[in-house]
Design a protein around this motif. Structure first.
Motif, mmCIF file in Angstrom:
data_model
loop_
_atom_site.group_PDB
_atom_site.id
_atom_site.type_symbol
_atom_site.label_atom_id
_atom_site.label_comp_id
_atom_site.label_asym_id
_atom_site.label_seq_id
_atom_site.Cartn_x
_atom_site.Cartn_y
_atom_site.Cartn_z
ATOM 1 N N ASP A 284 0.871 -1.177 0.000
ATOM 2 C CA ASP A 284 0.000 0.000 0.000
ATOM 3 C C ASP A 284 0.905 1.222 0.000
ATOM 4 O O ASP A 284 1.591 1.497 0.998
ATOM 5 C CB ASP A 284 -0.913 0.027 1.232
ATOM 6 C CG ASP A 284 -1.933 -1.099 1.220
ATOM 7 O OD1 ASP A 284 -2.273 -1.574 0.120
ATOM 8 O OD2 ASP A 284 -2.387 -1.511 2.305
ATOM 9 N N SER A 286 1.448 5.433 -0.577
ATOM 10 C CA SER A 286 0.758 6.726 -0.567
ATOM 11 C C SER A 286 1.750 7.823 -0.940
ATOM 12 O O SER A 286 2.781 7.996 -0.285
ATOM 13 C CB SER A 286 0.165 7.013 0.814
ATOM 14 O OG SER A 286 -0.405 8.306 0.850
ATOM 15 N N VAL A 288 1.208 11.621 -1.614
ATOM 16 C CA VAL A 288 0.316 12.783 -1.578
ATOM 17 C C VAL A 288 1.150 14.027 -1.303
ATOM 18 O O VAL A 288 1.957 14.053 -0.353
ATOM 19 C CB VAL A 288 -0.772 12.608 -0.497
ATOM 20 C CG1 VAL A 288 -1.665 13.845 -0.431
ATOM 21 C CG2 VAL A 288 -1.607 11.366 -0.789
ATOM 22 N N THR A 291 2.889 15.671 2.138
ATOM 23 C CA THR A 291 3.077 14.644 3.172
ATOM 24 C C THR A 291 4.297 13.809 2.827
ATOM 25 O O THR A 291 4.841 13.890 1.708
ATOM 26 C CB THR A 291 1.853 13.721 3.285
ATOM 27 O OG1 THR A 291 1.734 12.948 2.078
ATOM 28 C CG2 THR A 291 0.575 14.521 3.510
ATOM 29 N N SER A 294 4.791 7.148 1.908
ATOM 30 C CA SER A 294 4.710 5.993 2.809
ATOM 31 C C SER A 294 4.487 4.726 2.014
ATOM 32 O O SER A 294 3.848 4.743 0.953
ATOM 33 C CB SER A 294 3.588 6.174 3.832
ATOM 34 O OG SER A 294 2.319 6.041 3.221
ATOM 35 N N THR A 305 5.000 -0.266 8.264
ATOM 36 C CA THR A 305 4.882 0.955 7.459
ATOM 37 C C THR A 305 6.169 1.757 7.575
ATOM 38 O O THR A 305 6.692 1.942 8.677
ATOM 39 C CB THR A 305 3.696 1.815 7.926
ATOM 40 O OG1 THR A 305 2.478 1.074 7.773
ATOM 41 C CG2 THR A 305 3.600 3.097 7.097
ATOM 42 N N ASN A 342 -1.505 -1.416 -4.030
ATOM 43 C CA ASN A 342 -2.557 -0.393 -3.950
ATOM 44 C C ASN A 342 -1.901 0.978 -3.856
ATOM 45 O O ASN A 342 -1.041 1.200 -3.007
ATOM 46 C CB ASN A 342 -3.449 -0.636 -2.731
ATOM 47 C CG ASN A 342 -4.113 -2.010 -2.763
ATOM 48 O OD1 ASN A 342 -4.627 -2.423 -3.792
ATOM 49 N ND2 ASN A 342 -4.081 -2.713 -1.645
ATOM 50 N N LEU A 343 -2.327 1.926 -4.737
ATOM 51 C CA LEU A 343 -1.715 3.242 -4.785
ATOM 52 C C LEU A 343 -2.701 4.334 -4.398
ATOM 53 O O LEU A 343 -3.873 4.302 -4.804
ATOM 54 C CB LEU A 343 -1.183 3.534 -6.192
ATOM 55 C CG LEU A 343 -0.077 2.603 -6.729
ATOM 56 C CD1 LEU A 343 0.305 3.022 -8.141
ATOM 57 C CD2 LEU A 343 1.138 2.630 -5.820
ATOM 58 N N THR A 344 -2.224 5.265 -3.598
ATOM 59 C CA THR A 344 -2.953 6.505 -3.328
ATOM 60 C C THR A 344 -2.072 7.644 -3.827
ATOM 61 O O THR A 344 -1.036 7.965 -3.217
ATOM 62 C CB THR A 344 -3.238 6.667 -1.825
ATOM 63 O OG1 THR A 344 -3.980 5.538 -1.366
ATOM 64 C CG2 THR A 344 -4.022 7.943 -1.553
ATOM 65 N N ASP A 346 -1.584 11.689 -5.717
ATOM 66 C CA ASP A 346 -2.102 12.987 -6.099
ATOM 67 C C ASP A 346 -2.102 13.091 -7.625
ATOM 68 O O ASP A 346 -1.383 12.353 -8.312
ATOM 69 C CB ASP A 346 -1.237 14.103 -5.500
ATOM 70 C CG ASP A 346 -1.942 14.807 -4.346
ATOM 71 O OD1 ASP A 346 -3.132 14.488 -4.112
ATOM 72 O OD2 ASP A 346 -1.312 15.631 -3.653
#
Length: 407
Positions: A284, A286, A288, A291, A294, A305, A342-344, A346
């Protein structure tokens, strides 16, 4: 818990127990019967020291030394020498109560087909090399049988197993027999290693030996003395074929030469690279703006993490999802398999590839270095008050060791 019967297994099942380690005294047919008539997962003892008494029910250590085997503190009085008396005839002292270790590689398919779910290997006070070798061998032959149905234990593996630890060879315990003198190591209870040759001749303190396997510096060999004791010798030089040893003991001619410790085997086992448990993992990530980047790695049991550098807003062309995936998938020689990423992200962010690679490597290093633990959510135990048992006509036996206790 001294569980030896179908009735005991089903009683424990009613209490919510999901797996039982069966007593070591059950044979193959008894285990089959329990498996066929219960829903319990069964674990049985397949290798190592075996109790002379029923498993966990020996009081000898408690009576002789105040250390109870039922509380995990057995002093192993069965390993001592005892004099036997038969029809008034007193026998010479020997280890009449000392069982050989059990070994079941030779009958492992029978144990698997009986429905056993888990194999228990004794390793109390054993070396890391012993534990590593035994678990590797049983896993190897379990997998071989389950995957192909073919089964043959190699002589090399048998030799390694004998060399690392045995008490005068092995028995298969109670799986195939009830009891008998072939289960006892009468001569001595300690590791007897492997026979690698024999004493050819003895001339005073000079012993001529013939060996089948080369001996290296640091190896420990053992010779039988005329008084039936044993003489141990740490080798200072290499030896092949024939050789002469100067010993300070009276050695029995034509007796076996045993190697108690093999430096070559110990070194080979120490060099084995055991990859940490891995299997399928999920990433996973992230990224963004504003921030820290991670990356979380997790499976069904563990999760870690790691935070990286700050994620920047792209001044020109931003980073694409494809590029992020390409960098995260570079697991190289790490022994893991990625199930899902899984990508989050911007819509317009930027991070140097070197920073993303550093984040991935840091996460993988931490993942493979953490202790493997199984976390189980335990429900609090609930106790119900029960009516006291009537005390009339009860016989109470008390064991007292000194006058203070009596008072």
């Amino acid at each position: 818990m001294n569980c030896h019967s179908l009735e005991g297994v089903n009683f424990l099942s009613q209490l919510g127990v999901s797996r039982v380690v069966l007593g070591r005294e059950l044979n193959i047919d008894e285990i089959k019967n329990i498996k066929a008539n219960s829903n319990m997962a069964l674990e049985t003892f397949v290798h190592g020291a075996i109790c002379y008494c029923y498993s966990g029910q020996c009081l000898m250590s408690s009576y002789l030394g105040g250390r109870s085997g039922n509380r995990g503190r057995c002093a192993q009085p069965c390993r001592l020498t005892y004099k036997g008396q038969l029809d008034g005839d007193i026998k010479d002292p020997s280890h009449v109560l000392s069982p050989k270790d059990i070994e079941t590689l030779s009958i492992l398919p029978n144990i698997i087909e009986a429905g056993v779910d888990s194999l228990k290997i004794e390793g109390r006070m054993k070396s890391p090399e012993y534990v590593g070798l035994m678990t590797a061998l049983y896993k190897k032959y379990r997998d071989l049988y389950l995957e192909s149905g073919a089964y043959k234990v190699t002589q090399k593996d048998i030799d390694d197993m004998l060399q690392i630890f045995n008490r005068g060879d092995f028995s298969t315990g109670y799986y195939k027999q009830h009891s008998g003198p072939e289960m006892i190591t009468f001569v001595q209870p300690k590791n007897q290693g492997r026979v690698i040759g024999k004493v050819e001749s003895v001339q005073g303190k000079l012993v001529d030996i013939k060996i089948n396997d080369p001996v290296e510096p640091g190896d420990c060999i053992e010779l039988l003395c005329k008084d039936r004791s044993y003489y141990s010798l740490i080798m200072q030089t290499s030896m092949k074929g024939h050789g002469k040893l100067s010993v300070d003991a009276s050695i029995e001619p034509n007796s076996p030469v045993r190697r108690i410790k093999s430096m070559a085997l110990s070194q080979r086992l120490k060099e084995v690279n055991l990859a940490p448990p891995s299997g399928l993992v999920t990433f996973d990530a992230s990224l963004v703006v504003g921030t820290k980047a991670s990356l979380t790695i997790h499976d069904q049991r563990r999760s870690i993490t790691v935070l990286g550098e700050d994620v920047q807003e792209a001044s020109n062309q931003g980073m694409t999802e494809e590029k992020v995936l390409k960098q995260l998938k570079k697991t190289g020689d790490y022994p893991i398999t990625i199930k899902t990423i899984n990508l989050t992200l911007d819509s317009n962010f930027f991070m140097p590839v070197s920073h993303l690679n550093a984040l991935r490597r840091s996460a993988l290093d931490q993942w493979l270095s953490i202790d493997v633990k199984v976390f189980i959510k335990r429900q609090p135990l609930k106790f119900e008050k029960v009516k006291p048992v009537p005390t009339t006509n009860r016989n109470i036996t008390v064991l007292l060791r000194n006058w203070h206790q009596f008072e």
